[in-house]
Enzyme design. Structure first.
Site, short mmCIF file in Angstrom:
data_model
loop_
_atom_site.label_atom_id
_atom_site.label_comp_id
_atom_site.label_asym_id
_atom_site.label_seq_id
_atom_site.Cartn_x
_atom_site.Cartn_y
_atom_site.Cartn_z
N ASP A 166 72.66 27.68 74.80
CA ASP A 166 72.02 26.47 75.31
C ASP A 166 70.72 26.76 76.05
O ASP A 166 69.77 25.97 75.98
CB ASP A 166 72.99 25.71 76.22
CG ASP A 166 73.97 24.87 75.42
OD1 ASP A 166 74.14 25.15 74.22
OD2 ASP A 166 74.58 23.96 76.00
N SER A 169 72.59 19.83 81.55
CA SER A 169 73.16 21.16 81.69
C SER A 169 74.00 21.21 82.96
O SER A 169 73.73 20.50 83.93
CB SER A 169 72.04 22.19 81.78
OG SER A 169 72.52 23.42 82.28
#
Length: 552
Positions: free
Chosen positions: A78, A468
């Site tokens: 990510d 996130s």
């Protein structure tokens, strides 16, 4: 044994011939065939060392009399995918992972399964497959990265993202940023804060799908290898006793996981992933249930980005077992639940203790009386929105401000970096949901830029995308219905007043119903031009309020 479908009997001579091409001998056909799903790759820091973890698992399986067979699983980093088109593939990769594990296991008739993941979508994707397959399974992850150290300054990945914003306003030099860049991530492992990867690895313990220590033992410690060997041995007992994921993934176990989630202050992404795993187990997590559990569960930990500590500190303080020990004192867990260790949760935590109340606050003196995550409701999010409230400044728990509206993350980043966002604003980023993005991008770049520019205590950010686990501030995601589905977020205009009340779980747009109906009649939805997997994903994916599952 299930493997006998592929290797026993006269008609399976051709099959055995292919096994023998792999080096199998006849004696191995009489032993359980254990699949080792390994997410190793050379592009994900959390996965680079998984060859060693998987090898230790295989040693454990062999010691206990099984035949281990390793196969690969994809994984997106990510952090590397953040802020560009690559992030559109992160959440969708979760479904690919679940489907690929299912395909490999059923195609090759494994008797048991050991999952070796480590990062954001890989952990939930593999557990989703395990619940779907309902085959004896255990998880052993790669473990967290150690925090970085630059001249005594403890660093992590979120510090680097935030430093970009500091450079933008002249609060840091590019040379200082380079030093952060060089020292923040010192080696392999899942990034060192309580981000999504570590949140989900901790959830494996709370769900009972991994042995104690799986969530917190650092990646570089030999104890991680010892845990892998024990997990390899343990899968053989699970196969022998036919203990399967649906025996473990009960409704009570998900309540336990949500309680631990609240105590830790995990990533908001856990809401998506726990919901999706529950679906595969034949259960449903009602978003109202999350607020009920948050209401009664105190927040005990403030790890990065919510505080200065990291997962290695949580490990030294006693890990998830110690957190669950504190929760047990308040009667906040179902203690009779079975785990892959074949012991109840009560058995596992009866001898543990909190070694550092500065890292894990006691149940008597929590960091806050309520949990670290909240689901918000209101006319802007009729089906809910999610915020990591443990990482929100007290000043921003209630906020009223004018909307600055952007139809993509890229537009919003350009505006933030261009100085267009002022104190008091509410940044709205839409058409980034599961369907609209497509892929529901994480937005660490804009949130970190706001933090680095010193705006996180005066500016809120709302999106139908997601954040996130490294995000902090009043960052509210998963707004449902999303813009591409005609949700209220699609109707917001520049200057509209948005009211946020995190303590009372409210998120409202200060526009009359009549005006919203007028705007809806004139709404022109944005259709992203997509192809390949993302085009198929956008057609099949459900709302974030349902975990962004594929449910046809």
């Amino acid at each position: 044994m299930k493997s006998h479908k592929a290797n026993k009997g006269l008609e399976r001579a051709p099959h055995r011939s292919l096994f023998k091409a792999l080096g199998f001998i006849d004696e191995e056909f009489d032993r359980p065939l254990i699949g080792i799903a390994n997410a190793f790759s050379e592009i994900v820091p959390g996965h680079k060392h998984l060859k060693d973890v998987a090898e230790a698992v295989k040693q454990g399986v062999r010691m206990a009399g099984g035949v281990p067979v390793e196969f690969p699983v994809i994984g997106v980093c990510d952090g590397i995918a953040m802020g560009h088109e690559g992030m559109k593939y992160s959440l969708p990769s979760r479904e690919l992972i679940a489907d690929s594990v299912e395909s490999m296991v059923l195609a090759h008739a494994f008797d048991g399964l050991v999952l070796v993941p480590n990062c954001d979508k890989i952990v939930p994707g593999m557990i989703m497959a395990a619940a779907r397959l309902n085959l004896p399974t255990i998880v052993v992850s790669g473990g967290p990265m150690l925090a970085g150290n630059q001249k005594g300054n403890i660093l992590d990945l979120s510090a680097v993202f935030e430093a970009v914003g500091k450079v933008q306003i002249g609060a840091m030099t590019e040379k200082e940023l380079k030093e952060y860049e060089d020292h923040a991530c010192p080696g392999c492992g899942s990034c060192s804060g309580m981000y999504t990867a570590n949140s989900m690895n901790c959830m494996t313990e709370a769900l009972g799908m991994a042995l104690p220590g799986n969530g917190t033992i650092p990646a570089v410690y030999a104890e991680r290898i010892r845990l892998a060997k024990k997990s390899g041995m343990r899968i053989m007992e699970l196969v022998d006793k036919n203990i399967c994921p649906k025996d473990i993934l009960t409704e009570e176990k998900f309540e336990n996981a949500l309680a631990v989630d609240m105590a830790l202050g995990c990533s908001t992404n856990t809401v998506l992933h726990l919901t999706a795993i529950a679906h595969e187990a034949g259960l449903t997590i009602d978003l109202n249930k999350i607020n009920e559990i948050s209401e009664r569960t105190p927040n005990l930990c403030r790890l990065s980005p919510a505080g200065p500590h990291h997962v290695e500190d949580l490990y030294q303080a006693g890990g998830i077992s110690a957190v669950m020990g504190e929760l047990a004192k308040g009667n906040l867990l179902h203690l009779d639940e079975k785990t892959v260790s074949h012991e109840t949760l009560n058995d596992l935590i009866k001898d543990v203790y909190n070694k550092n109340p500065h890292i894990i606050a006691s149940i008597e003196k929590p960091l806050s009386e309520k949990g670290g995550i909240a689901v918000l409701w209101g006319n802007l999010a009729p089906d809910g929105a999610v915020v990591k409230k443990s990482a929100v400044s007290q000043k921003m728990m209630k906020h009223v401000g004018p909307a600055k509206v952007y139809n993509s993350e890229d537009e919003a980043i350009k505006a933030i970096m261009g100085g267009c966002i002022k104190n008091g604003d509410v940044v709205v980023i839409r058409y980034e949901g599961p369907k609209g993005g497509p892929g529901m991008r994480e937005m660490l770049s804009p949130t970190s830029a706001l933090v680095g520019m010193g705006l996180d205590k005066s500016v809120a950010l709302i999106t139908d995308g997601r954040f996130s686990g490294a995000t902090k501030g009043a960052a509210i995601g998963h707004v449902s219905p999303e813009a591409s589905e005609g949700g209220t977020i699609a109707l917001v205009e520049k200057g509209d007043i948005i009211e946020i009340d995190i303590d009372n779980c409210r998120l409202n747009l200060g526009v009359s119903e009549e005006e919203l109906n007028r705007r809806k009649k004139n709404l022109k939805s944005i259709d992203r031009k997509t192809s390949g997997y993302l085009k198929r994903y956008a057609k099949m994916v459900s709302s974030a309020s349902r975990g962004a599952i594929i449910d046809l």
